[in-house]
Design an enzyme around this catalytic site. Sequence first.
Site, PDB file in Angstrom:
ATOM      1  N   ASP A 194       2.657   1.788  -4.332  1.00 36.40           N
ATOM      2  CA  ASP A 194       2.195   0.475  -4.087  1.00 36.40           C
ATOM      3  C   ASP A 194       2.103  -0.350  -5.358  1.00 36.40           C
ATOM      4  O   ASP A 194       1.804   0.002  -6.016  1.00 36.40           O
ATOM      5  CB  ASP A 194       0.956   0.888  -3.816  1.00 36.40           C
ATOM      6  CG  ASP A 194       0.376  -0.646  -2.656  1.00 36.40           C
ATOM      7  OD1 ASP A 194       1.114  -1.060  -1.913  1.00 36.40           O
ATOM      8  OD2 ASP A 194      -0.429  -0.865  -2.682  1.00 36.40           O
TER       9      ASP A 194
ATOM     10  N   GLU B 248       7.260  -0.376  -4.735  1.00 32.84           N
ATOM     11  CA  GLU B 248       6.657  -1.023  -3.862  1.00 32.84           C
ATOM     12  C   GLU B 248       6.656  -2.720  -5.134  1.00 32.84           C
ATOM     13  O   GLU B 248       6.137  -3.065  -5.334  1.00 32.84           O
ATOM     14  CB  GLU B 248       5.891  -1.761  -2.862  1.00 32.84           C
ATOM     15  CG  GLU B 248       5.477  -2.744  -1.817  1.00 32.84           C
ATOM     16  CD  GLU B 248       3.938  -3.525  -2.262  1.00 32.84           C
ATOM     17  OE1 GLU B 248       4.657  -4.995  -2.482  1.00 32.84           O
ATOM     18  OE2 GLU B 248       3.351  -3.234  -3.012  1.00 32.84           O
TER      19      GLU B 248
END
Length: 594
Positions: free
Chosen positions: A293, A336
């Site tokens: 993330d 990401e």
Amino acid sequence: MDYQSFYAGTCFDAYRYQGAHREGDGVIFRTFAPAAAGVSVIGDWNGWTETPMEKEYDGNFWVCRVGEKLPDGTRYKYRIWKQDGSFLDHCDPYGFGMELRPGTASVLRTLEGFPFGDQVWMAGRTDRKKGPLNIYELHLGAWRRKADGSWYSYTELIPVLIPYLMENGFDCVEFLPLSEHPCDESWGYQNTGFFSPTARYGTARELMSLVDACHRASIAVILDFVPVHFAVDDYALWNYDGTALYEYPHPAVGYSEWGSCNFMHARGEVRSFLQSAAHYWLEEYHIDGLRMDAVRNLIYWQGDPGRGENQCGLSFLREMNRGLKALHPNAMLIAEDSSAHPGVTAPVEAGGLGFDYKWDLGWMHDTLSYFQMPQAERKKGAYALTFSMEYFFNERYILPLSHDEVVHGKASILQKMEGLLEGKFPQARAFYLYMFAHPGKKLNFMGAELGQTTEWSEQKALAWELLEQPEHQRFQRFFRDLNLVYHYHPALWAEDYGPKGFRWLALEEERCLFALERRGEGERVVFAFNFSWTPENLTLELEEGALLQPLLDSDNTVYGGESLWDGRPLEGEEGCFRVTLPPCSGRCWMVLKA
């Protein structure tokens, strides 16, 4: 654990030494708290009174042995005394379990000896670069709920989730973070227990059972992993030993845009903590991949290119990915990342960051913006649809339509389509067909396949009642058939990351007409799209003697459209095929030889 490696930031197995571990008839507790004046362990067995811990090795580690056979589920904490004479009770940074919020204690869990039955899967596992990868992104507590509104446990999901994935053609499930977190609204992205599967859905061994069952059904499992920041709760990592041990001490870089604490990746102890957590999920749970993330915030200070590159963050990413690929060469490492930083999926040895894949958030934004345009704007806005192919082969991309696109006032994917509701269904079918025609692996958030009409909320289950309505039943059938076409046709995935797997056949932007061809493993599949509100004819030029065998028509009556495809091959004239495309539709054919 090698101490020198731990301090240098090259350790990947710190969890095997730190934390709570069974040893003979007792349990060894260890924690790293270099600035603490004293540390004790408190828990269920001693009435939450202090059992003192002693310094070990260089005095930065604290250890004690409890000579009792403590059962799994035993709760404990570390009482850490600060230099000013005050104390705070912390959960174990390396604990393998935590109690359910609002409880904050760590929980003793035994990982060893779980009877995995996925040996065949693990032996043949690949990173899917030359194979299909169709990811179903899922928030475990908000996919389905029981009649009383409670969550399914990890094991209770096995007979519910796995048949659903198989029936609907998904070959991979990606769970939003399952590390323990105090706040449901964070969706797991603000962690307190980086080694603790959330107690919301059960125990560590129950999660192992779910992963094992997925593998025996040939479904890969990806887990969201959060290496950038952690929750500010004072019982967890914040000021763990009375000082900023895991975070930056200065607020300018110490706090993230999400109000959480940023990890200080300049410290070797922090890098070893995070690398060990990443290895832990891959090793102990047989997870097939990690989606990292907020990588942008590791590439640039606070995610802002204007503040310059974060060299410590970049170094951390390179060395973590290098180490994880050495330990798990067939696992998937996914970034990401919304930045334009080059080489995210290039090998570390070639100056890259070493990820296998990167989310193409530019494709997501541009393509959705095209489908939100009225027709008059679409005639001039086609560059939003075609721009991705100008840069696509610079990285190995996944096309993501994730949870982030269906919350906070953004509307569901179906509702994003331009116009009134009845016109949104054919547009959405054409949109998804275009997504699967485009090179790159695929990711869709749960509920997309239902034609979800409202935004997602972690507080309730998906709107399964939509399937009582014929238009949603037909939409789900279309999504399933699209997934199956993707899975069974290597032209759609075998050459995702090389130019020989893709070419435009037609770009008639003023008429909103597009056609393309995909190739792979000797197979060819042709797609044609009409994104206007009027029927249009389009000529496809192929070689003489070719035939077009129909595969999928988004306007088919079985999906809620108005077309009847009889399945007979199309014959062209000297390699030219004149096809009629209904409004807001797409069709695909396999190329055959006469």
